[in-house]
Every structure is written in structure tokens, then in C-alpha cells.
Design a protein around this motif. Structure first.
Motif, PDB file in Angstrom:
ATOM      1  N   SER A   1     -13.217  -6.526  20.689  1.00  0.00           N
ATOM      2  CA  SER A   1     -12.221  -6.490  19.618  1.00  0.00           C
ATOM      3  C   SER A   1     -11.667  -5.088  19.405  1.00  0.00           C
ATOM      4  N   VAL A   2     -12.391  -4.071  19.845  1.00  0.00           N
ATOM      5  CA  VAL A   2     -11.925  -2.691  19.699  1.00  0.00           C
ATOM      6  C   VAL A   2     -10.548  -2.519  20.349  1.00  0.00           C
ATOM      7  N   THR A   3     -10.329  -3.140  21.472  1.00  0.00           N
ATOM      8  CA  THR A   3      -9.047  -3.041  22.170  1.00  0.00           C
ATOM      9  C   THR A   3      -7.902  -3.570  21.312  1.00  0.00           C
ATOM     10  N   LEU A   4      -8.122  -4.699  20.663  1.00  0.00           N
ATOM     11  CA  LEU A   4      -7.101  -5.267  19.773  1.00  0.00           C
ATOM     12  C   LEU A   4      -6.775  -4.297  18.643  1.00  0.00           C
ATOM     13  N   TYR A   5      -7.783  -3.780  17.987  1.00  0.00           N
ATOM     14  CA  TYR A   5      -7.544  -2.894  16.851  1.00  0.00           C
ATOM     15  C   TYR A   5      -6.867  -1.596  17.270  1.00  0.00           C
ATOM     16  N   ARG A   6      -7.204  -1.085  18.429  1.00  0.00           N
ATOM     17  CA  ARG A   6      -6.537   0.132  18.918  1.00  0.00           C
ATOM     18  C   ARG A   6      -5.039  -0.105  19.098  1.00  0.00           C
ATOM     19  N   ARG A   7      -4.653  -1.298  19.538  1.00  0.00           N
ATOM     20  CA  ARG A   7      -3.229  -1.613  19.689  1.00  0.00           C
ATOM     21  C   ARG A   7      -2.483  -1.521  18.363  1.00  0.00           C
ATOM     22  N   PHE A   8      -3.202  -1.682  17.257  1.00  0.00           N
ATOM     23  CA  PHE A   8      -2.591  -1.616  15.923  1.00  0.00           C
ATOM     24  C   PHE A   8      -2.796  -0.254  15.263  1.00  0.00           C
ATOM     25  N   GLY A   9      -3.235   0.733  16.033  1.00  0.00           N
ATOM     26  CA  GLY A   9      -3.335   2.096  15.520  1.00  0.00           C
ATOM     27  C   GLY A   9      -4.672   2.490  14.930  1.00  0.00           C
ATOM     28  N   TYR A  10      -5.674   1.647  15.014  1.00  0.00           N
ATOM     29  CA  TYR A  10      -7.001   1.997  14.507  1.00  0.00           C
ATOM     30  C   TYR A  10      -7.713   2.854  15.530  1.00  0.00           C
ATOM     31  N   ALA A  11      -8.482   3.832  15.047  1.00  0.00           N
ATOM     32  CA  ALA A  11      -9.152   4.758  15.950  1.00  0.00           C
ATOM     33  C   ALA A  11     -10.427   5.289  15.313  1.00  0.00           C
ATOM     34  N   VAL A  12     -11.309   5.768  16.149  1.00  0.00           N
ATOM     35  CA  VAL A  12     -12.477   6.524  15.698  1.00  0.00           C
ATOM     36  C   VAL A  12     -11.973   7.932  15.423  1.00  0.00           C
ATOM     37  N   HIS A  13     -12.388   8.514  14.315  1.00  0.00           N
ATOM     38  CA  HIS A  13     -11.906   9.840  13.939  1.00  0.00           C
ATOM     39  C   HIS A  13     -13.016  10.866  14.028  1.00  0.00           C
TER      40      HIS A  13
ATOM     41  N   ALA B   1       0.818  -1.211   0.000  1.00  0.00           N
ATOM     42  CA  ALA B   1       0.000   0.000   0.000  1.00  0.00           C
ATOM     43  C   ALA B   1       0.851   1.261   0.000  1.00  0.00           C
ATOM     44  N   SER B   2       0.282   2.316  -0.560  1.00  0.00           N
ATOM     45  CA  SER B   2       0.948   3.610  -0.540  1.00  0.00           C
ATOM     46  C   SER B   2       0.831   4.221   0.853  1.00  0.00           C
ATOM     47  N   ALA B   3       1.601   5.251   1.079  1.00  0.00           N
ATOM     48  CA  ALA B   3       1.599   5.916   2.382  1.00  0.00           C
ATOM     49  C   ALA B   3       0.244   6.545   2.704  1.00  0.00           C
ATOM     50  N   ARG B   4      -0.563   6.821   1.710  1.00  0.00           N
ATOM     51  CA  ARG B   4      -1.867   7.459   1.920  1.00  0.00           C
ATOM     52  C   ARG B   4      -3.025   6.471   1.781  1.00  0.00           C
ATOM     53  N   ALA B   5      -2.751   5.195   1.805  1.00  0.00           N
ATOM     54  CA  ALA B   5      -3.821   4.195   1.678  1.00  0.00           C
ATOM     55  C   ALA B   5      -4.756   4.274   2.887  1.00  0.00           C
ATOM     56  N   PHE B   6      -6.005   3.956   2.652  1.00  0.00           N
ATOM     57  CA  PHE B   6      -7.022   3.915   3.703  1.00  0.00           C
ATOM     58  C   PHE B   6      -7.219   2.459   4.098  1.00  0.00           C
ATOM     59  N   VAL B   7      -7.054   2.167   5.386  1.00  0.00           N
ATOM     60  CA  VAL B   7      -7.259   0.815   5.895  1.00  0.00           C
ATOM     61  C   VAL B   7      -8.360   0.898   6.939  1.00  0.00           C
ATOM     62  N   GLY B   8      -9.477   0.250   6.647  1.00  0.00           N
ATOM     63  CA  GLY B   8     -10.632   0.343   7.532  1.00  0.00           C
ATOM     64  C   GLY B   8     -11.101  -1.010   8.021  1.00  0.00           C
ATOM     65  N   LEU B   9     -12.031  -0.964   8.967  1.00  0.00           N
ATOM     66  CA  LEU B   9     -12.630  -2.179   9.509  1.00  0.00           C
ATOM     67  C   LEU B   9     -13.854  -1.809  10.328  1.00  0.00           C
ATOM     68  N   PHE B  10     -14.653  -2.809  10.628  1.00  0.00           N
ATOM     69  CA  PHE B  10     -15.726  -2.680  11.600  1.00  0.00           C
ATOM     70  C   PHE B  10     -15.317  -3.504  12.803  1.00  0.00           C
TER      71      PHE B  10
END
Length: 137
Positions: free
Chosen positions: A112-124, A98-107
């Protein structure tokens, strides 16, 4: 627990077994599973002995948009690092393409929110995730 990760999509049978174990049977149309899996960008399965105990896959356009999809671990193997290992492997795959500006999303739901937060996912702030189920008629 000795498991190993394999870079491949789950088979239809493996997908059904793991998603049934976590209670997702109402989340998908069984007839659509083969086509859905075939359209995936990449997958990772966690295998213990000869049994798939966890799955995860990526969907998207393979250029700008990537979505983590169907990350699931059978209940008796949860909270032992299997999900995090699958997620890390999927993240490695994205990082190599992926490019530096790629969008990586999930539900994410529940704990499971705790796991994803550890990998840098956040509510914006200022952005709202939205979805609907089924075609609009």
C-alpha cells in the motif's frame, strides 16, 4: 468491473465484511466498531452491484489533523483502481475543508505504500511515526 463510489461511512456489517476479507480481524475490538465509525469525519464506500467492495474513512479533529483510516478493498477487487478511487475521493473531501497547513497522516503497510506515495505521502527525515495498542495501565 462496474462499481461506484458513495460518500458515506460503511455500516458495521460492511466494515466487518471488508476488513475480515483483508485479514484485519485482530486489528480491532468488534464491540468498539459502532462508536469508532460514528466518530469518523467522513467515509467513502465502493459499491459493486449491491455489495460494498471497498471502504475508507477519515478521522481527526476536522480542523488541523486528518488521518486516513481503514482504507481496504476486498482481495478479488484489489489492483483495479478501487483503492486509488476511494483515496482520491477522501483527498477531495479534505481539500474542500482543510487549511493549507493541515496535517494529513496515515499508517501504511506492505504494497500500500506505493499507492500512498502516488498521492504525495512520504516518510519525513527527522520524524518517527509511533503508536501503541491499548490503554496504558
Amino acid at each position: 468491473m462496474a462499481y461506484h463510489l458513495v460518500d458515506r461511512l460503511p455500516t458495521v456489517e460492511e466494515f466487518v465484511a471488508v476488513t475480515t476479507a483483508v485479514g484485519w480481524t485482530d486489528a480491532y475490538d468488534p464491540a468498539a466498531i459502532p462508536a469508532s465509525l460514528a466518530a469518523s469525519l467522513h467515509g467513502v464506500v465502493a459499491v459493486e452491484d449491491d455489495r460494498v467492495i471497498g471502504i475508507g474513512r477519515l478521522v481527526g479533529d476536522g480542523a488541523v489533523y486528518y488521518y486516513l483510516q481503514d482504507l481496504a478493498v476486498v482481495p478479488e477487487r484489489q489492483r483495479r483502481g478501487v483503492g486509488a478511487a476511494i483515496l482520491a475521493r477522501l483527498e477531495e473531501w479534505i481539500a474542500g475543508r482543510a487549511s493549507a497547513r493541515a496535517f494529513v497522516g496515515l499508517f501504511a503497510a506492505g504494497e500500500s505504500v506505493t499507492l500512498y506515495r502516488r498521492f504525495g505521502y512520504a516518510v519525513h527525515e527527522g520524524m518517527t511515526g509511533m503508536f501503541r495498542v491499548g490503554p496504558r495501565r
